[in-house]
Design a protein around this motif. Sequence first.
Motif, short mmCIF file in Angstrom:
data_model
loop_
_atom_site.label_atom_id
_atom_site.label_comp_id
_atom_site.label_asym_id
_atom_site.label_seq_id
_atom_site.Cartn_x
_atom_site.Cartn_y
_atom_site.Cartn_z
N ILE A 68 -1.32 9.00 -10.67
CA ILE A 68 -2.64 9.08 -11.33
C ILE A 68 -3.20 10.49 -11.19
O ILE A 68 -3.66 11.10 -12.14
CB ILE A 68 -3.64 8.08 -10.71
CG1 ILE A 68 -3.21 6.65 -11.02
CG2 ILE A 68 -5.05 8.31 -11.26
CD1 ILE A 68 -4.12 5.60 -10.41
N ASP A 69 -3.09 11.01 -9.96
CA ASP A 69 -3.61 12.36 -9.69
C ASP A 69 -2.96 13.40 -10.59
O ASP A 69 -3.64 14.23 -11.17
CB ASP A 69 -3.36 12.73 -8.23
CG ASP A 69 -4.53 12.29 -7.37
OD1 ASP A 69 -4.43 12.40 -6.16
OD2 ASP A 69 -5.53 11.81 -7.95
N ARG A 100 3.53 1.43 -1.74
CA ARG A 100 3.79 1.56 -3.17
C ARG A 100 2.58 2.13 -3.88
O ARG A 100 2.70 2.95 -4.78
CB ARG A 100 4.11 0.18 -3.76
CG ARG A 100 5.56 -0.02 -4.12
CD ARG A 100 5.71 -1.27 -4.94
NE ARG A 100 5.20 -2.43 -4.26
CZ ARG A 100 5.97 -3.31 -3.60
NH1 ARG A 100 7.27 -3.16 -3.58
NH2 ARG A 100 5.45 -4.33 -2.97
N LEU A 101 1.40 1.69 -3.44
CA LEU A 101 0.15 2.18 -4.06
C LEU A 101 0.01 3.68 -3.87
O LEU A 101 -0.47 4.38 -4.76
CB LEU A 101 -1.05 1.42 -3.48
CG LEU A 101 -2.44 1.83 -3.96
CD1 LEU A 101 -2.54 1.83 -5.48
CD2 LEU A 101 -3.50 0.89 -3.39
N ASP A 102 0.45 4.20 -2.71
CA ASP A 102 0.43 5.65 -2.49
C ASP A 102 1.13 6.37 -3.64
O ASP A 102 0.65 7.37 -4.16
CB ASP A 102 1.14 6.00 -1.17
CG ASP A 102 0.24 5.77 0.05
OD1 ASP A 102 -0.99 5.91 -0.09
OD2 ASP A 102 0.78 5.45 1.11
N TYR A 152 0.82 -1.21 0.00
CA TYR A 152 0.00 0.00 0.00
C TYR A 152 0.85 1.26 0.00
O TYR A 152 0.43 2.30 -0.52
CB TYR A 152 -0.99 -0.03 1.17
CG TYR A 152 -2.03 -1.11 0.97
CD1 TYR A 152 -2.56 -1.36 -0.29
CD2 TYR A 152 -2.47 -1.90 2.02
CE1 TYR A 152 -3.49 -2.36 -0.50
CE2 TYR A 152 -3.40 -2.91 1.83
CZ TYR A 152 -3.91 -3.13 0.57
OH TYR A 152 -4.83 -4.13 0.36
N VAL A 192 1.72 5.19 -6.70
CA VAL A 192 0.96 5.01 -7.95
C VAL A 192 -0.21 6.00 -8.00
O VAL A 192 -0.46 6.63 -9.03
CB VAL A 192 0.44 3.56 -8.06
CG1 VAL A 192 -0.53 3.41 -9.22
CG2 VAL A 192 1.61 2.59 -8.22
N LEU A 193 -0.88 6.15 -6.87
CA LEU A 193 -2.04 7.05 -6.81
C LEU A 193 -1.62 8.50 -7.05
O LEU A 193 -2.30 9.25 -7.74
CB LEU A 193 -2.73 6.92 -5.45
CG LEU A 193 -3.42 5.58 -5.20
CD1 LEU A 193 -3.85 5.47 -3.76
CD2 LEU A 193 -4.61 5.39 -6.14
N LYS A 211 -1.50 13.01 -13.42
CA LYS A 211 -1.92 12.84 -14.81
C LYS A 211 -3.30 13.44 -15.02
O LYS A 211 -3.55 14.16 -15.98
CB LYS A 211 -1.94 11.34 -15.12
CG LYS A 211 -1.75 11.02 -16.59
CD LYS A 211 -1.55 9.53 -16.77
CE LYS A 211 -2.45 9.01 -17.86
NZ LYS A 211 -2.67 7.56 -17.74
#
Lengths: 112, 154
Positions: free
Chosen positions: A103-104, A95-97, A93, A99-100, A106
């Motif tokens: 996304i934001d 790592r997911l932070d 999670y 990735v998120l 972008k």
Amino acid sequence: MNGLDTKFSALADPTRRAILARLSLGEATVNELARPFEMSQPAISQHLKVLEDAGLIMRRVEGTKRPRRLAKEGIEAMNQWLGMLRTALEKNYDRLDGVLAAIDTKKRGEMR
Amino acid sequence: MSKMTLKTEGDTHVIVTRRFDAPPEALYRAHTDPKLLQKWLLGPEGWSMPVCINDAKPGGKFRYEWTNGKGAGFHITGEYLELNPFNRIVHVERMHLPDPTPDNHVETTFDQDGEGTLMTIRMTLPDEKTRATMLATGMEHGMEASYVRLEAMI
């Protein structure tokens, strides 16, 4: 990791979990442990044996009584295992932070 | 950063919660887009997910394969039951070790929480024994391989 299977299997029973919950409040005799359950003393003793074999509880000799208490080491072993599981998931999670966040960025870029 | 929680509930559930500083839509995409999943659902250093097939629609199947690049690996297969963009995903999954484990029914929800999102994963196992086994061995093999190889943590 030794004995974790036995420990978690021992926990897969509501009566045994209730016994552990009771023992978390302090030492208790078989009679005291049997009282809240509609169960014979031999049945309770059988559950106690499973918990003892799994290393989750210990007994002490006091005259004719055999009071049971939680076995710190056994409980700690399970706790450590769950802790590792937690750490592992947390790693994903974390790592997911990242990735998120990407996304934001972008998305904001697209909106401009 | 908000802490993750992992706890058991009742006889057959495992509940995981975590808060993220991103909107539910971003969480939803990170859980359903193979390219994004391959960036984070990896476990310890050295592990990767070379195969990530994900047909994110009701009835759609997915297959995730992990490897440590040294010959060790395992995979998960599953089916989507419900998808409510961008708040809720319901699926079943099983781990192949290589024999499949009993189905784990997983409901994942993303709830707006201020500027961020509270993610809640609710796993339901067929019975107490399966949950105990998953916590003790299934996760040990699968998640340990994926996440918690002891040497990777020390």
